[in-house]
Motif scaffolding. Sequence first.
Motif, PDB file in Angstrom:
ATOM      1  N   GLN A  70       1.456  18.692  -1.101  1.00 13.62           N
ATOM      2  CA  GLN A  70       1.161  17.524  -1.925  1.00 13.62           C
ATOM      3  C   GLN A  70       0.411  17.957  -3.171  1.00 13.62           C
ATOM      4  OE1 GLN A  70      -1.465  14.433  -0.340  1.00 13.62           O
ATOM      5  NE2 GLN A  70       0.083  12.948  -0.893  1.00 13.62           N
ATOM      6  N   GLN A  82      -2.114  12.875  -6.447  1.00 10.85           N
ATOM      7  CA  GLN A  82      -2.641  11.727  -5.716  1.00 10.85           C
ATOM      8  C   GLN A  82      -2.686  10.514  -6.653  1.00 10.85           C
ATOM      9  OE1 GLN A  82      -3.453  12.604  -2.594  1.00 10.85           O
ATOM     10  NE2 GLN A  82      -3.141  14.760  -3.062  1.00 10.85           N
ATOM     11  N   HIS A 139       7.762  12.820   2.718  1.00 12.88           N
ATOM     12  CA  HIS A 139       6.882  12.868   3.886  1.00 12.88           C
ATOM     13  C   HIS A 139       7.320  11.864   4.949  1.00 12.88           C
ATOM     14  CE1 HIS A 139       3.222  13.085   6.266  1.00 12.88           C
ATOM     15  NE2 HIS A 139       3.037  11.796   6.103  1.00 12.88           N
ATOM     16  N   ARG A 140       7.833  10.713   4.520  1.00 14.38           N
ATOM     17  CA  ARG A 140       8.231   9.658   5.448  1.00 14.38           C
ATOM     18  C   ARG A 140       9.705   9.759   5.835  1.00 14.38           C
ATOM     19  NH1 ARG A 140       4.771   5.343   6.123  1.00 14.38           N
ATOM     20  NH2 ARG A 140       2.755   5.626   5.097  1.00 14.38           N
ATOM     21  N   THR A 177      -0.218   0.574   1.012  1.00 18.04           N
ATOM     22  CA  THR A 177       1.016   0.707   1.774  1.00 18.04           C
ATOM     23  C   THR A 177       1.156  -0.463   2.742  1.00 18.04           C
ATOM     24  OG1 THR A 177      -0.093   2.070   3.448  1.00 18.04           O
ATOM     25  CG2 THR A 177       1.018   3.226   1.653  1.00 18.04           C
ATOM     26  N   GLU A 192       5.756  11.220  -1.293  1.00 21.87           N
ATOM     27  CA  GLU A 192       5.527  10.185  -0.282  1.00 21.87           C
ATOM     28  C   GLU A 192       6.808   9.877   0.481  1.00 21.87           C
ATOM     29  OE1 GLU A 192       3.155   7.750   1.950  1.00 21.87           O
ATOM     30  OE2 GLU A 192       2.456   9.028   0.297  1.00 21.87           O
ATOM     31  N   PRO A 236      -5.070   9.311  -0.859  1.00 20.86           N
ATOM     32  CA  PRO A 236      -4.760  10.282   0.191  1.00 20.86           C
ATOM     33  C   PRO A 236      -5.739  11.441   0.174  1.00 20.86           C
ATOM     34  CG  PRO A 236      -2.781   9.645  -0.999  1.00 20.86           C
ATOM     35  CD  PRO A 236      -3.942   9.077  -1.743  1.00 20.86           C
TER      36      PRO A 236
END
Length: 239
Positions: free
Chosen positions: A14, A17, A109-110, A22, A106, A7
């Motif tokens: 964030q 990393q 974020h989703r 994905t 992650e 990323p």
Amino acid sequence: MSTPEVPPGDRPGQVVQLVHLTREPAGEPEGALILLHGRGVDERDLYPMLDELDPDHKLFGMTPGAPLTNVPPGGRHWYVIREVGHPDEETFIDTIEKLCRFLDDELRHRGIPWEKTVIGGFSQGAAMACAVALGMGRPKAAGLLMMSGFYPMVRGWKLDPRAKRGMHAYVTHGSYDPIIPVGFGRKARDLLEEGGLYVTFREARVQHSIDFALIPEMREWVGSVISGQPAIEGPPSAR
């Protein structure tokens, strides 16, 4: 297969990393499936299993890559091995903290909660998945999938299975495993059950590998625990 992603780091808040692959869902995700690879390979190793366990692409899928790349015999490693079943404390703690922060960010974020997420892994990855799912203060996941791994006991990262009572776990191990003997799988089953998890345990006639004859049942298990309607009920290692 997607190319491994690092990323760009421009996501607000964030902090960690990790290289990862994905697999996007076909529509609005019903949950997430995260698989952690074993020793000496990388994020591509378990990527095909995302389709095996979620063929209809109902879930967001991800296979992170372990951060250690300077450990013999090459490939990626989650921690340094001092003794089978006993990870090196320093590398284990450093990795598990990074992994938890990365996964939490992650999923946040989703917009996918942990209670709709199955985390699993093979070998070293199974131990890491167990540590993520059962770490003290960690959110309760939909399910834990352990393939040919062990229950990690490391100073500095306390596991608290009793706080996850009612969580479902699927544990499978090869009867003839020469790398991580089957006793480790049986011990993981026992400790999870003592903690109040619903454990499905399958001992397969294989060595250090995944018995693909179990994939249909594992696929059903993943879908059912994310839907909140487990197909296999009860404390059921005896089943």
